[in-house]
Scaffold this active site. Structure first.
Site, short mmCIF file in Angstrom:
data_model
loop_
_atom_site.label_atom_id
_atom_site.label_comp_id
_atom_site.label_asym_id
_atom_site.label_seq_id
_atom_site.Cartn_x
_atom_site.Cartn_y
_atom_site.Cartn_z
N GLY A 93 0.84 -1.19 0.00
CA GLY A 93 0.00 0.00 0.00
C GLY A 93 0.88 1.23 0.00
O GLY A 93 2.11 1.15 0.00
N SER A 94 0.27 2.38 0.06
CA SER A 94 1.02 3.62 -0.06
C SER A 94 2.03 3.82 1.07
O SER A 94 3.14 4.32 0.84
CB SER A 94 0.06 4.81 -0.10
OG SER A 94 -0.77 4.82 1.05
N GLU A 113 3.81 1.74 2.49
CA GLU A 113 4.92 0.80 2.42
C GLU A 113 5.86 1.08 1.25
O GLU A 113 6.90 0.44 1.12
CB GLU A 113 4.40 -0.65 2.29
CG GLU A 113 3.66 -1.16 3.50
CD GLU A 113 2.28 -0.52 3.63
OE1 GLU A 113 2.03 0.09 4.68
OE2 GLU A 113 1.48 -0.61 2.69
N GLU A 141 -4.31 -9.90 2.46
CA GLU A 141 -3.39 -9.99 3.58
C GLU A 141 -3.47 -11.33 4.31
O GLU A 141 -2.48 -11.79 4.88
CB GLU A 141 -3.62 -8.83 4.55
CG GLU A 141 -3.15 -7.49 4.02
CD GLU A 141 -4.19 -6.76 3.18
OE1 GLU A 141 -5.21 -7.39 2.82
OE2 GLU A 141 -3.99 -5.57 2.87
N HIS A 176 -0.25 -3.43 5.09
CA HIS A 176 -0.63 -2.05 4.83
C HIS A 176 -1.44 -1.48 5.98
O HIS A 176 -2.64 -1.72 6.09
CB HIS A 176 -1.43 -1.98 3.53
CG HIS A 176 -1.87 -0.59 3.17
ND1 HIS A 176 -1.06 0.51 3.30
CD2 HIS A 176 -3.06 -0.13 2.68
CE1 HIS A 176 -1.72 1.59 2.91
NE2 HIS A 176 -2.93 1.23 2.53
N HIS A 205 -12.38 -28.98 23.06
CA HIS A 205 -13.21 -28.22 22.12
C HIS A 205 -14.61 -27.98 22.67
O HIS A 205 -15.26 -27.01 22.32
CB HIS A 205 -13.31 -28.97 20.78
CG HIS A 205 -13.91 -28.17 19.67
ND1 HIS A 205 -14.26 -28.71 18.45
CD2 HIS A 205 -14.22 -26.85 19.58
CE1 HIS A 205 -14.75 -27.76 17.67
NE2 HIS A 205 -14.76 -26.63 18.33
N GLY A 207 -8.07 -23.48 14.59
CA GLY A 207 -9.46 -23.72 14.22
C GLY A 207 -10.01 -22.66 13.29
O GLY A 207 -11.14 -22.78 12.83
#
Length: 527
Positions: free
Chosen positions: A30-31, A33, A52, A75, A282, A401
């Site tokens: 993105g800008s 980076e 991402e 970003h 679980h 999970g």
């Protein structure tokens, strides 16, 4: 290297990454980076993911397969937010990963700017080991040094550094080399009680977890189990293969349910848990955590896991070193060999294939050295019966999970060793969380075969609904997934694909797909 006078934060960061053997940056730019990417060094590779979550998943698979930290660039706040599901998985997988994210320029942060990340260091918590936005640009390289060593320290895991966009071009000084030893040997006086318990028990059971494979302790756990004639179970929800599943001492997989764990371990007077929690549940259960008169001992590398054991003795330290010390302190007591695990019934072909038949066929045609990255929750138990793993580092799944890990992780694992065949065994519902991974696999030209088990619904939820009082034939809302054309989706991303509906053609289709040295997809329609 630039001269000291013009030596920048970007120079220092790339120099440090070279020092620690990192030459890939996983990202979706993105800008905020872009300054990192200007004049991108020729000895680095930028690995692009189209979302991402895919970026984190690829970096996760790559780090797990190499055993080294991966480097990610996201970003700002939006990118971190998109990545959070797989960042949670990386935390649970204990994956060493340096996650960086862009931030708006320091001078405008007081004005709450567009794309500014408010409380950037807080955003990824609590699912990173350490998080920071450095106070000064000059502090960024040292923050990344610390982040790397924290990520690599057992228990390993992701870390996070927020970097304002104007920091990269600020002047700084070169870093001094720093070496940190990351393995801690269990104290000798803590090993003695474990050795004594193993020597004095009559019927030991071992419960093995992912940390064994992560620590390269496969040979040690096999030798210790053979020395003590111990039945070996896999810990509930373990994300790696940690014992050969064709071994005479292998006893199967513990379910994440308290009462059934106690039932499976019944008759054993010592339960020795290695590289796993004791135990992962679980669903809510009741009653004791262990069979009557059984003692619990545990060897783990994570203090939070050690401290959460329900009873017994927990020893902290590197798994491989701890097992080696136990081997040095225990003798072969010539106990009788336990009865072998009951054989699995043969799965027969049917007009609408079962997952059991598909996985049995895959087991017959794949090589034992092929790596399987799995994310098909409804078929996990079936896989545990019909697709055994017999070599270390050949099985990966998500410990969290959360869905969306499997497809990009398969790409990352293949990128770590392009000479190895990787199989992404994915459910139809799971695949749609990160289907963009097909594009990355195609662009990278990696030998990944994605196998989509298409049952046209979120089958795991339908199964689990019975636990919450749903009727056997009662519809579960939001679980139907009709009319997804995986062959067309794959083709649109440059990945050849085929659909299998006839059991008679399955084996030959899988053989052809696994023989190809390029990415491909096989969609298999199952009951």
């Amino acid at each position: 290297m630039s001269s000291t006078a013009s030596f920048t934060v970007r120079d220092a960061v790339f120099d440090f990454l070279r020092q620690v053997g990192i030459d890939k940056i996983f990202g979706n730019p993105g800008s905020t980076e872009l300054p990192l990417l200007r004049d991108f060094p020729s000895d680095f590779r930028y690995v692009l993911g189209l979302h991402e979550a895919v970026v984190i998943g690829m970096a996760d698979g790559y780090a797990q397969a190499t055993g080294k930290a991966s480097f990610v660039n996201l970003h700002s706040a939006a990118g971190v937010g998109n990545a959070m599901g797989n960042l949670f998985t990386a935390f649970k997988n204990r994956t060493p990963m340096i996650v960086t994210a862009g931030q708006q320029a320091r001078s405008i942060l007081p004005f709450d700017p567009y794309l500014g990340s408010r409380d950037a260091a807080e955003l990824p918590k609590p699912y990173v080991k350490w998080s920071i936005e450095p106070a000064r640009a000059e502090d960024v390289p040292l923050a990344l040094v610390r982040a790397y060593h924290v990520a690599m320290q057992e228990p390993r895991g992701p870390v996070f550094v927020s970097i304002p966009v104007d920091d990269w071009d600020r002047s700084t000084t070169p870093l001094q080399p720093l070496q940190v030893l990351t393995q801690v040997r269990p104290a000798p006086d803590s090993i003695e009680p474990l050795a004594a318990a193993l020597a004095q028990c009559r019927r030991p059971a071992f419960v093995v977890g992912a940390a064994i494979d992560q620590a390269n302790a496969w040979d040690e756990i096999v030798a210790l189990a053979e020395r003590h004639r111990a039945r070996v179970f896999v810990a509930p929800m373990s994300a790696r293969c940690s014992f050969p599943e064709n071994h005479a001492l292998f006893a199967g997989f513990l379910p994440p349910m308290r009462e059934r764990i106690v039932q499976a371990l019944g008759g054993h007077d010592l339960v020795f848990v290695v590289g796993a929690p004791a135990f992962t549940y679980h669903v809510e259960g009741s009653g004791p955590h262990l069979p009557p008169d059984a003692t619990l001992c545990q060897l783990v590398d994570d203090i939070s896991v050690a401290a959460s054991a329900p009873a017994g003795i927990s020893v902290l330290g590197n798994i491989k070193l701890g097992l080696a010390d136990l081997l040095a302190r225990t003798d072969d007591l010539q106990r009788p060999t336990p009865a072998p695990r009951a054989p699995v019934p043969h799965a027969e072909p049917s007009p609408l294939m079962t997952a059991a038949f598909v996985l049995q066929t895959l087991s017959e045609v794949r090589d034992a050295s092929h790596i399987v990255v799995e994310e098909s929750p409804s078929s996990r138990r079936t896989m545990q019966h019909y697709l055994p793993f017999t070599q270390p580092h050949t099985f990966f799944t998500m410990a969290s999970g959360g869905l969306g890990y499997g497809m990009p992780a398969a790409v990352g694992v293949a990128l770590a060793d392009p000479a190895r065949k990787v199989i992404g065994l994915i459910g139809d519902g799971s695949s749609m969380y990160s289907i963009q991974s097909l594009w990355s696999a195609s662009q990278l030209g990696l030998p990944v075969t994605f196998i989509i088990l298409n049952n046209r619904r979120y089958e795991a939820l339908c199964d689990f609904a019975l636990h919450f009082g749903f009727g056997k034939d009662e519809a579960v809302q939001g679980t139907q997934l009709p009319d997804i054309d995986f062959v067309a989706l794959a083709g649109s991303m440059g990945c050849p694909a085929t659909r299998v509906e006839d059991a008679a053609t399955l084996a030959d289709t899988l053989r052809r797909a696994l023989a190809e040295n390029r990415p491909n997809l096989v969609e298999i329609v199952v009951a």
